[in-house]
Design a protein around this motif. Sequence first.
Motif, short mmCIF file in Angstrom:
data_model
loop_
_atom_site.label_atom_id
_atom_site.label_comp_id
_atom_site.label_asym_id
_atom_site.label_seq_id
_atom_site.Cartn_x
_atom_site.Cartn_y
_atom_site.Cartn_z
N MET A 1 -22.81 -41.68 16.25
CA MET A 1 -22.89 -42.12 17.64
C MET A 1 -21.96 -41.30 18.52
O MET A 1 -20.86 -40.93 18.11
N ARG A 2 -22.41 -41.05 19.73
CA ARG A 2 -21.58 -40.30 20.67
C ARG A 2 -20.42 -41.17 21.11
O ARG A 2 -20.59 -42.36 21.43
N GLU A 3 -19.24 -40.58 21.13
CA GLU A 3 -18.04 -41.32 21.55
C GLU A 3 -18.18 -41.74 23.01
O GLU A 3 -18.58 -40.94 23.87
N GLN A 4 -17.85 -43.00 23.28
CA GLN A 4 -17.96 -43.51 24.64
C GLN A 4 -16.81 -42.99 25.51
O GLN A 4 -15.68 -42.83 25.03
N PRO A 5 -17.09 -42.67 26.78
CA PRO A 5 -16.04 -42.15 27.65
C PRO A 5 -15.00 -43.22 27.97
O PRO A 5 -15.28 -44.42 27.94
N GLU A 6 -13.80 -42.75 28.28
CA GLU A 6 -12.73 -43.66 28.65
C GLU A 6 -13.05 -44.32 29.99
O GLU A 6 -13.50 -43.65 30.94
N GLN A 7 -12.83 -45.62 30.07
CA GLN A 7 -13.04 -46.34 31.32
C GLN A 7 -11.78 -46.25 32.18
O GLN A 7 -10.68 -46.53 31.72
N GLN A 8 -11.96 -45.82 33.41
CA GLN A 8 -10.83 -45.66 34.32
C GLN A 8 -10.43 -47.00 34.93
O GLN A 8 -11.27 -47.88 35.14
N ALA A 9 -9.14 -47.12 35.23
CA ALA A 9 -8.64 -48.33 35.88
C ALA A 9 -9.19 -48.40 37.30
O ALA A 9 -9.42 -47.36 37.94
N PRO A 10 -9.41 -49.59 37.84
CA PRO A 10 -9.91 -49.71 39.22
C PRO A 10 -8.87 -49.24 40.22
O PRO A 10 -7.66 -49.28 39.95
N PRO A 11 -9.29 -48.79 41.40
CA PRO A 11 -8.35 -48.36 42.43
C PRO A 11 -7.43 -49.51 42.86
O PRO A 11 -7.84 -50.68 42.86
N VAL A 12 -6.21 -49.16 43.25
CA VAL A 12 -5.27 -50.17 43.75
C VAL A 12 -5.07 -50.07 45.26
O VAL A 12 -4.47 -50.96 45.87
N GLN A 13 -5.58 -49.00 45.87
CA GLN A 13 -5.45 -48.82 47.32
C GLN A 13 -6.56 -47.90 47.79
O GLN A 13 -6.97 -46.98 47.07
N ARG A 14 -7.06 -48.17 49.00
CA ARG A 14 -8.05 -47.30 49.62
C ARG A 14 -7.54 -46.88 51.00
O ARG A 14 -7.01 -47.71 51.75
N LEU A 15 -7.70 -45.60 51.30
CA LEU A 15 -7.28 -45.05 52.59
C LEU A 15 -8.47 -44.46 53.31
O LEU A 15 -9.31 -43.79 52.70
N ARG A 16 -8.54 -44.71 54.62
CA ARG A 16 -9.56 -44.08 55.47
C ARG A 16 -8.92 -42.95 56.26
O ARG A 16 -7.80 -43.10 56.77
N ILE A 17 -9.63 -41.86 56.36
CA ILE A 17 -9.09 -40.63 56.96
C ILE A 17 -10.03 -40.14 58.04
O ILE A 17 -11.24 -40.04 57.84
N ARG A 18 -9.45 -39.82 59.20
CA ARG A 18 -10.20 -39.15 60.26
C ARG A 18 -9.72 -37.71 60.33
O ARG A 18 -8.51 -37.46 60.36
#
Length: 242
Positions: A1-18
């Motif tokens: 079986m193909r090795e499953q990819p590592e699951q990344q942790a969810p984001p802790v902050q989101r920034l909006r940029i203009r």
Amino acid sequence: MREQPEQQAPPVQRLRIRYAKRGRLRFTSHRDFSRAFERAVFRARVPMAYSSGFNPHPRISYAGAAPTGSASEAEFLEIALAAVVDPADIHRSLEEALPEGLDILEVVESPGGSLADLLQASHWYADVSAAPIEAETAVAVFLAADEVPVERMTKKGLREFDCRAAVVSLAAGPAPEGSAAGARLDLVLRHAVPAVRPDDVLTGLRATAGLDSGPAPLLTRVAQGPLDEATGRVGDPLRSRA
């Protein structure tokens, strides 16, 4: 079986940029900008959150990019982070990492909701070679029309659509002092499907009233965000929640 990819942790902050596209950098395509921005994020050591899967990529959401060749003071994106940071620090770091002409204007914490859903309309200036009186006459003819069909080549071939329906407001006056243009068009466009661009409106003005916009009219987006239907004004998406 193909090795499953590592699951990344969810984001802790989101920034909006203009950010802005100015000068010669207005000819930067959206793809070129996205590559430049991802390199800038790496150089600035921004603690990005990454997607899960076999090919993780930084979580960057682009929305409402201006057409290539248009200048803009109101381009937006959102980034997701793996650590909580000071938006002012990110502003300084990205400003140093991006080339002059691709300029970071503001970085704020996301208030939540969908950024794309807030980008309902754009406010544009179009500096054209025609004299102000000619531009004013053409605008009056255009606004009096119930429908103004135009054609544009798309990825799916030549397409015809009505450019009048997306126009919230349109006015003409003299171009700013020192400008090589004769007149400035002040245009608010509702974001619709199919998307109507300011150059489509210039095509419509030429078709309905013979307005000559010149070989290279300067198109500048000055605002993009939620549309106030009562006033026709475009609001600030960095301080709004979808």
